[in-house]
Structures are given as structure tokens and as C-alpha cells.
Motif scaffolding. Structure first.
Motif, PDB file in Angstrom:
ATOM      1  N   ILE A  67       0.831  -1.213   0.000  1.00  0.00           N
ATOM      2  CA  ILE A  67       0.000   0.000   0.000  1.00  0.00           C
ATOM      3  C   ILE A  67       0.866   1.262   0.000  1.00  0.00           C
ATOM      4  CG2 ILE A  67      -1.682   1.307   1.381  1.00  0.00           C
ATOM      5  CD1 ILE A  67      -2.847  -1.431   2.207  1.00  0.00           C
ATOM      6  N   ALA A  68       2.001   1.221   0.656  1.00  0.00           N
ATOM      7  CA  ALA A  68       2.896   2.389   0.726  1.00  0.00           C
ATOM      8  C   ALA A  68       3.404   2.806  -0.657  1.00  0.00           C
ATOM      9  CB  ALA A  68       4.063   2.104   1.655  1.00  0.00           C
ATOM     10  N   ALA A  69       3.410   1.882  -1.608  1.00  0.00           N
ATOM     11  CA  ALA A  69       3.872   2.204  -2.962  1.00  0.00           C
ATOM     12  C   ALA A  69       2.974   3.241  -3.639  1.00  0.00           C
ATOM     13  CB  ALA A  69       3.928   0.944  -3.816  1.00  0.00           C
ATOM     14  N   CYS A  70       1.752   3.441  -3.113  1.00  0.00           N
ATOM     15  CA  CYS A  70       0.797   4.371  -3.716  1.00  0.00           C
ATOM     16  C   CYS A  70       0.936   5.805  -3.198  1.00  0.00           C
ATOM     17  CB  CYS A  70      -0.623   3.886  -3.457  1.00  0.00           C
ATOM     18  SG  CYS A  70      -0.972   2.274  -4.184  1.00  0.00           S
ATOM     19  N   ALA A  71       1.813   6.046  -2.253  1.00  0.00           N
ATOM     20  CA  ALA A  71       1.924   7.361  -1.603  1.00  0.00           C
ATOM     21  C   ALA A  71       2.096   8.509  -2.591  1.00  0.00           C
ATOM     22  CB  ALA A  71       3.066   7.359  -0.592  1.00  0.00           C
ATOM     23  N   ASP A  72       2.818   8.277  -3.694  1.00  0.00           N
ATOM     24  CA  ASP A  72       3.058   9.347  -4.668  1.00  0.00           C
ATOM     25  C   ASP A  72       1.970   9.444  -5.741  1.00  0.00           C
ATOM     26  OD1 ASP A  72       3.597   7.074  -6.152  1.00  0.00           O
ATOM     27  OD2 ASP A  72       5.576   7.751  -6.832  1.00  0.00           O
ATOM     28  N   GLY A  73       0.940   8.588  -5.655  1.00  0.00           N
ATOM     29  CA  GLY A  73      -0.147   8.621  -6.641  1.00  0.00           C
ATOM     30  C   GLY A  73       0.124   7.744  -7.848  1.00  0.00           C
ATOM     31  N   ASN A  74       1.130   6.878  -7.772  1.00  0.00           N
ATOM     32  CA  ASN A  74       1.463   5.954  -8.860  1.00  0.00           C
ATOM     33  C   ASN A  74       1.749   4.575  -8.292  1.00  0.00           C
ATOM     34  OD1 ASN A  74       1.675   7.521 -11.470  1.00  0.00           O
ATOM     35  ND2 ASN A  74       2.972   8.764 -10.126  1.00  0.00           N
ATOM     36  N   PHE A  87      -2.696   8.604  -0.536  1.00  0.00           N
ATOM     37  CA  PHE A  87      -1.867   8.997  -1.672  1.00  0.00           C
ATOM     38  C   PHE A  87      -1.915  10.513  -1.850  1.00  0.00           C
ATOM     39  CE2 PHE A  87      -6.073   8.295  -3.367  1.00  0.00           C
ATOM     40  CZ  PHE A  87      -6.255   9.282  -4.327  1.00  0.00           C
ATOM     41  N   LYS A  88      -0.986  11.026  -2.634  1.00  0.00           N
ATOM     42  CA  LYS A  88      -0.924  12.455  -2.915  1.00  0.00           C
ATOM     43  C   LYS A  88      -1.845  12.756  -4.088  1.00  0.00           C
ATOM     44  CE  LYS A  88       2.202  16.195  -3.993  1.00  0.00           C
ATOM     45  NZ  LYS A  88       3.547  16.557  -4.447  1.00  0.00           N
ATOM     46  N   GLY A  89      -2.904  13.519  -3.796  1.00  0.00           N
ATOM     47  CA  GLY A  89      -3.854  13.903  -4.831  1.00  0.00           C
ATOM     48  C   GLY A  89      -3.501  15.251  -5.431  1.00  0.00           C
ATOM     49  N   PRO A  90      -4.286  15.726  -6.382  1.00  0.00           N
ATOM     50  CA  PRO A  90      -4.009  17.013  -7.030  1.00  0.00           C
ATOM     51  C   PRO A  90      -4.067  18.211  -6.068  1.00  0.00           C
ATOM     52  CG  PRO A  90      -5.699  15.806  -8.233  1.00  0.00           C
ATOM     53  CD  PRO A  90      -5.411  15.047  -6.984  1.00  0.00           C
ATOM     54  N   ARG A  91      -4.835  18.070  -4.981  1.00  0.00           N
ATOM     55  CA  ARG A  91      -4.956  19.168  -3.995  1.00  0.00           C
ATOM     56  C   ARG A  91      -4.402  18.781  -2.636  1.00  0.00           C
ATOM     57  NH1 ARG A  91     -10.770  21.787  -4.080  1.00  0.00           N
ATOM     58  NH2 ARG A  91      -9.752  22.845  -2.349  1.00  0.00           N
TER      59      ARG A  91
END
Length: 177
Positions: A67-74, A87-91
Motif C-alpha cells: 500500500i505504501a507504494a501508492c503514496a506518490d499517486g502511482n 496517496f498524494k492527490g491534485p490538492r
């Protein structure tokens, strides 16, 4: 000649009876080269629990179950139980919460800032795509067909969820970062 034919009749009957007995004993209907197999005794038969196989994921996602692999949004991960994926979203910070997952089933909620988006799909080959933008989001659910990894979009995170027959859903998050 009639007497000769009359004498042969009992022999023909005896030979025919012997063939019928031999055919029945050999187990009619199988291959001639294959020996007849006895059915197992009730104590030797496998139980229903023995015959059940543990399902294996139908795909091997790039990031496994991390799950940690999603932190950057990819990322591309597999889940088989409800989870929260930050995860890091657009806002800024966002969360994908898988609320239900099972054989050919996925349901989730995406929260970002004050907004949220929900999606769910049921059935083989079904899934959803959510596009999360700084000014809102949109969903589309249905058959995914041969859809591969979603394409990145400017200033957005694209989330694709796909059901799996084995109860493992695949989540893909793609951003332009």
C-alpha cells in the motif's frame, strides 16, 4: 443339413452366453487397453474440504500488496480485504478506501479535501475508473475489457479498480508526476 444346423445352435448359444459374461466382467464401455478401476470406498474418498483449492491471484501487480507504494499517486497493487490507501492527490492528501472486495466484487470511496467519490462493480471483468482533479472528480464503472494501465492526465490522479474471480481486486493509481 438341417440336422447339422440344429446341432450348432446350442453351441452358438453357449458361446454367446460366455461372451456376455466376459464382457460384463471386464466392465463394458471403457477402453480395451485401460483396466477397469474400482471406485474408492467411502472412507477413501476425498472430502469436499480436501478438494477445495486456495485461490491464487489472477494477475501479478507491479507493486504486489504494498500500500505504501501508492503514496506518490502511482502504483499497481492487489487487495483482498478492505483497506485504506493514502496517496498524494491534485490538492494534497487523499485516501482511497476499499470498503468491499470479494469474488468479482469491488466497492470503494475516494476522499480528497471536502469532496468524495464512490464506485462499485460486480461481475467478471468489471471495474471502475475515477479521475480525481483539483476541482472535482468523475466516475465510470462497467466492463473493462482488455483495458491496460490507465493513461496519466494533466493535474489529475486516475484510479482504476478491477474485480477478480479469486476475490483479489487490482488497484491502479496513475498521476502525471
Amino acid at each position: 443339413m438341417a440336422a447339422t444346423q440344429a446341432r450348432g445352435l446350442p453351441r452358438t448359444g453357449i458361446v454367446l452366453a460366455a461372451l456376455i459374461v466376459l464382457t460384463a466382467a471386464a466392465g463394458c464401455g471403457g477402453d480395451a487397453d485401460e483396466p477397469a478401476k474400482a471406485s474408492p470406498r467411502p472412507s477413501e474418498r476425498p472430502s469436499e474440504a480436501d478438494s477445495l483449492e486456495v485461490p491464487k491471484p489472477s494477475v501479478s501487480p507491479a507493486d504486489g500488496r504494498d500500500i505504501a507504494a501508492c503514496a506518490d499517486g502511482n502504483c499497481e497493487i492487489a487487495v483482498s480485504e478492505p483497506v485504506k490507501v493514502p496517496f498524494k492527490g491534485p490538492r494534497g492528501p487523499a485516501t482511497l478506501s476499499v470498503t468491499e472486495v470479494g469474488p468479482n466484487t469491488i466497492a470503494y470511496t475516494v476522499k480528497s479535501g471536502n469532496g468524495q467519490s464512490k464506485g462499485s462493480a460486480n461481475g467478471p471483468g468489471q471495474g471502475c475508473i475515477t479521475v480525481l482533479r483539483s476541482n472535482g472528480s468523475g466516475n465510470s464503472c462497467g466492463g473493462l475489457g482488455a483495458a491496460g494501465r490507465p493513461s496519466p492526465q494533466p493535474d489529475a490522479v486516475v484510479i482504476q479498480t478491477a474485480t477478480g474471480e479469486d476475490g483479489t481486486a487490482v488497484l491502479q493509481l496513475v498521476s502525471d508526476r
